[in-house]
Enzyme design. Sequence first.
Site, PDB file in Angstrom:
ATOM      1  N   LYS A 195     -11.150  -9.680   9.699  1.00  0.00           N
ATOM      2  CA  LYS A 195     -11.532  -9.090   8.417  1.00  0.00           C
ATOM      3  C   LYS A 195     -12.811  -9.792   7.962  1.00  0.00           C
ATOM      4  O   LYS A 195     -12.866 -11.004   7.908  1.00  0.00           O
ATOM      5  CB  LYS A 195     -10.393  -9.273   7.410  1.00  0.00           C
ATOM      6  N   GLU A 236       6.300  -0.776  -2.856  1.00  0.00           N
ATOM      7  CA  GLU A 236       6.484  -0.618  -4.296  1.00  0.00           C
ATOM      8  C   GLU A 236       7.913  -0.227  -4.648  1.00  0.00           C
ATOM      9  O   GLU A 236       8.433  -0.614  -5.703  1.00  0.00           O
ATOM     10  CB  GLU A 236       5.505   0.424  -4.851  1.00  0.00           C
ATOM     11  N   ARG A 270       4.530   5.479  -6.735  1.00  0.00           N
ATOM     12  CA  ARG A 270       5.430   5.416  -5.589  1.00  0.00           C
ATOM     13  C   ARG A 270       6.880   5.120  -5.998  1.00  0.00           C
ATOM     14  O   ARG A 270       7.807   5.461  -5.287  1.00  0.00           O
ATOM     15  CB  ARG A 270       4.973   4.300  -4.626  1.00  0.00           C
TER      16      ARG A 270
END
Lengths: 577, 577
Positions: free
Chosen positions: A249, A327, A355
Amino acid sequence: MSQFYSGKSLKSLNISQLNTLCENLRQKIMSTVLKNGGHLSSNLGAIELTVALHYVFDLPQDKVVFDVGHQCYAHKLLSGREDAFDTLRKKGGISGFPKREESEFDCYNTGHAGTSVSAALGIAKARDVAGKDFNVIAVIGDGSFNNGLIYEAFNSLRLLNTNILVVLNDNGMSISPTVGSMHEYLELLSESSEHIAKRNKHANIFDRFGFKYDGVYDGNNLEQLIAKLTEIKERLKHESVILHIITKKGKGYEFCEENPEATHGISISSSDSVSTEYSKVLGDTLCRLAESDGRIVAVTAAMTSSLGLGDFFEKYPQRSVDVGICEEHATILCSSMATEGLKPYYAVYSTFLQRSFDEILIDICSQNLSVTMCIDRAGVSGADGETHQGVFDLSFLSMIPNLTIAVPKDVNEFKEMLKFSVGFNGPLAIRYPKDGKRIFKVSTSLEYGKWEKLTESGLDAVIIACGERAITESLIASQILKESNVAVEVINARFVKPLDREMLEGIEHKHIITVEDNVLSGGLGSLVNTFYADKNKAIKNFAYPDEFISHGAVSELMRDYGITGESIAEYIVNALR
Amino acid sequence: MSQFYSGKSLKSLNISQLNTLCENLRQKIMSTVLKNGGHLSSNLGAIELTVALHYVFDLPQDKVVFDVGHQCYAHKLLSGREDAFDTLRKKGGISGFPKREESEFDCYNTGHAGTSVSAALGIAKARDVAGKDFNVIAVIGDGSFNNGLIYEAFNSLRLLNTNILVVLNDNGMSISPTVGSMHEYLELLSESSEHIAKRNKHANIFDRFGFKYDGVYDGNNLEQLIAKLTEIKERLKHESVILHIITKKGKGYEFCEENPEATHGISISSSDSVSTEYSKVLGDTLCRLAESDGRIVAVTAAMTSSLGLGDFFEKYPQRSVDVGICEEHATILCSSMATEGLKPYYAVYSTFLQRSFDEILIDICSQNLSVTMCIDRAGVSGADGETHQGVFDLSFLSMIPNLTIAVPKDVNEFKEMLKFSVGFNGPLAIRYPKDGKRIFKVSTSLEYGKWEKLTESGLDAVIIACGERAITESLIASQILKESNVAVEVINARFVKPLDREMLEGIEHKHIITVEDNVLSGGLGSLVNTFYADKNKAIKNFAYPDEFISHGAVSELMRDYGITGESIAEYIVNALR
């Protein structure tokens, strides 16, 4: 002439030229993101993968679904959007996420985590039903891999009897570092390539679902990627494959490589001054409250720092849970901890709370449990666009029985609401934007379900508003009108649910205006309309209309949709005529 | 004297007495369900497990969370609810699901699938934080095991660093037979016990997440279960365990054993006559439409037959997908298939559609894709209570941009809407109750967004209603009023979104009434109120209030909440005075 080859011209390049292309992409993405804001580290890490996919596969006939979609910048540059790239995330410019409306190379819009494998399976199934012939690829990070949707999709692969490629782009991060057993498992798979035997033994967790697991490879090594994808392209005719690659990353920029969480998303500061972020107030206040109240626990889904809870997690590790991008699970953890007398605070972005709609309704609210939802990035959230606007929460929350909804006018009131929440029994939602820009002079003490008058009584009209942005615009309107000797009263509807029925009943103004940073349907205005439905009142609502709101700066979007002091003042002047 | 021992008295029984207890429970459950309706096969299969849990563990100090909760009848009988058991699922009687409000033995309310492991983890985590000492057990069927929530919960076990027992009650059914790779895997584990070596090798899919897998055992063998649970109780001090048992759904009654899907839930027919079920119309119409339109595909989440799609699945296997209890994945499959030009029909119960709220909003609607949601069991659904009422769908759908919502007045209009849907571009939701009881005389041709007048013009008041139940009551009201020479016009709001603005603008009645089988907030009434907000109209809304609606017969609930022709007529008479 274009710097970024695409289609046939890209396929004619040699490895050295392709590597140069990667460097050019890296430069372009870096310079654009530093100017426009956006996702940085994840895009830098996925450049070689994107070039390899474009090189090996035949886009747009072959379809690539990017999970979340925040890593699609190189893909955009390689699919004819180079000239427009300077407008990235600008109003009217290209989106920071895949957009079918933008290009046929974007086959499926994403924004929320974990949808890519389901979508790839649906596209592949449709291909099979129609008897067509093309490849379907899902590109997904290890962070999204925690989400339950992945399991549901994997579980149905054999059932759907179709073939797809899943590229697992593993960088060990899901904004925050990736957590959970699946992550540990992926780490195990990624151990030194000498342990191939061990690895193959473990790989059967994916084989179990019908995938052929193939990994682990260096996802920043273009030559290796191209060779591997070329081989897999053949195999896709008869099997589904998971290609597990490790990418860095922030690849190519030392600062990003070393600070992947901080450089995950880059914000460009607006011209307005930010006094305090609400997230900071959440973290500081919750830390302090938790000192004297051992019941307080904090739960997040992969965004601990951006929600302001870094310190809390450090100070109270036993009372902190980050479950990764889950979530729904996070919501049930909160409700079940509350059954045992704990006091859970679930911090989450407005858009991702969507969600958990069913779990908020069934698990938290139908059991009437004392969970406090701290809903950040409420209202238009700006440059991320349609999939990230927090303009629906008042609507999907206000319809849920037992739930109290509080909306602070500024960070000080937010602090008061958090203090209030500790002694409050029942489900509570507090929603607020990212930036706290103003502190209002009036500040009366908080009482359940009671609103607050922010101005002296004004006989000409009354404005009922909630939240810092709407109240700011309402007070601007009252200022403007004052100069024309129009006296308007501004009310802070700091509880959207329940409404302050007593105050509403006392309103005798002919002109009633509501202002909010939410869609009209189901929001504050809608609730006020229904309160007055049988009372022969005329009400004017300022809110977002019934449409998806594209990306743009917050102030631009508010202006575009007429949620400004000027528009409100203008309406009132005309109404009084 | 009680037939069903509990607590200490149960613990003092010997195996033979416990087996007799099981038989008594079986008789009691069978006779009650045949009288009151309810879940049958799953309860019959789980009796030995329930007795063993009560025998080995110390309830209610130890906590048992039942996934979905439909298998909790024996548990209710063993926890002091024997006398009330005759009132099962009756209005004011005991619920068919676990209810904290009913007994301290019910530690967590369930109703929707897949929440039990998350809830057990939350309870265990709370226990650890509070320094308490008790056991936490999740009882879950193999059908729920397909749901993504299970994966999210498993993934966080190590992270939460706590110990629970998960009893996997595997009967190979999830209403419909369980599908998917996890199910195949469970079958593999359940193969003849001679293959213990093979089994242990495969068991590592659970070990991977930090559980100690222990199986497979006969879940209807009480003696074996008690021995195994006694051993596991000790182990829970230092580890988390999955106990995999095989039970026979419908155990003890040949007819149930042989027809587990048909006897999953038993409905008791009400006094009203049912002309046709909407589900049958869905199945028949979709089969016919699919003959000439190869784009049509049908998607369900584990309820194919009860949604009326048995024949469709048989006739068009390539164009049918049942993904198991994975509502979110099902929704994305639909949206992604639509991107490729297919025409997906997603059939689902209203209450379970709540799980897909985010995917409906982001995947289907923000991409404006042509997916048709066929929403069954809308409105109050009756005896299943709070967790199953379909009274929220108009609210959580009407706030979503791009979505069209149609509500048929009877099964004939439903058929017309399905025909209409084939040529319609964009997301479409059609919501309807289980039973079609009436066919209305008036039937004008369906036009997008246009309402229909069901009576002659009546000057005294106008009733705007949607759906068979609300329209039935509205017409009853108009009949009652006609006898008093009050002329009321009844409008069929067959599109709740978009509203028929033209017709609304043309209404000049002083008295406007809305009627719907949905909560007020965000429903038809609320939309009409907002339409008229700035127009000085007085509107009276008939809808469900802002509270969770307990179990009871549909007609009882409608009467309790005043959604009846009599109440509407009475209101109008008073208003006209």
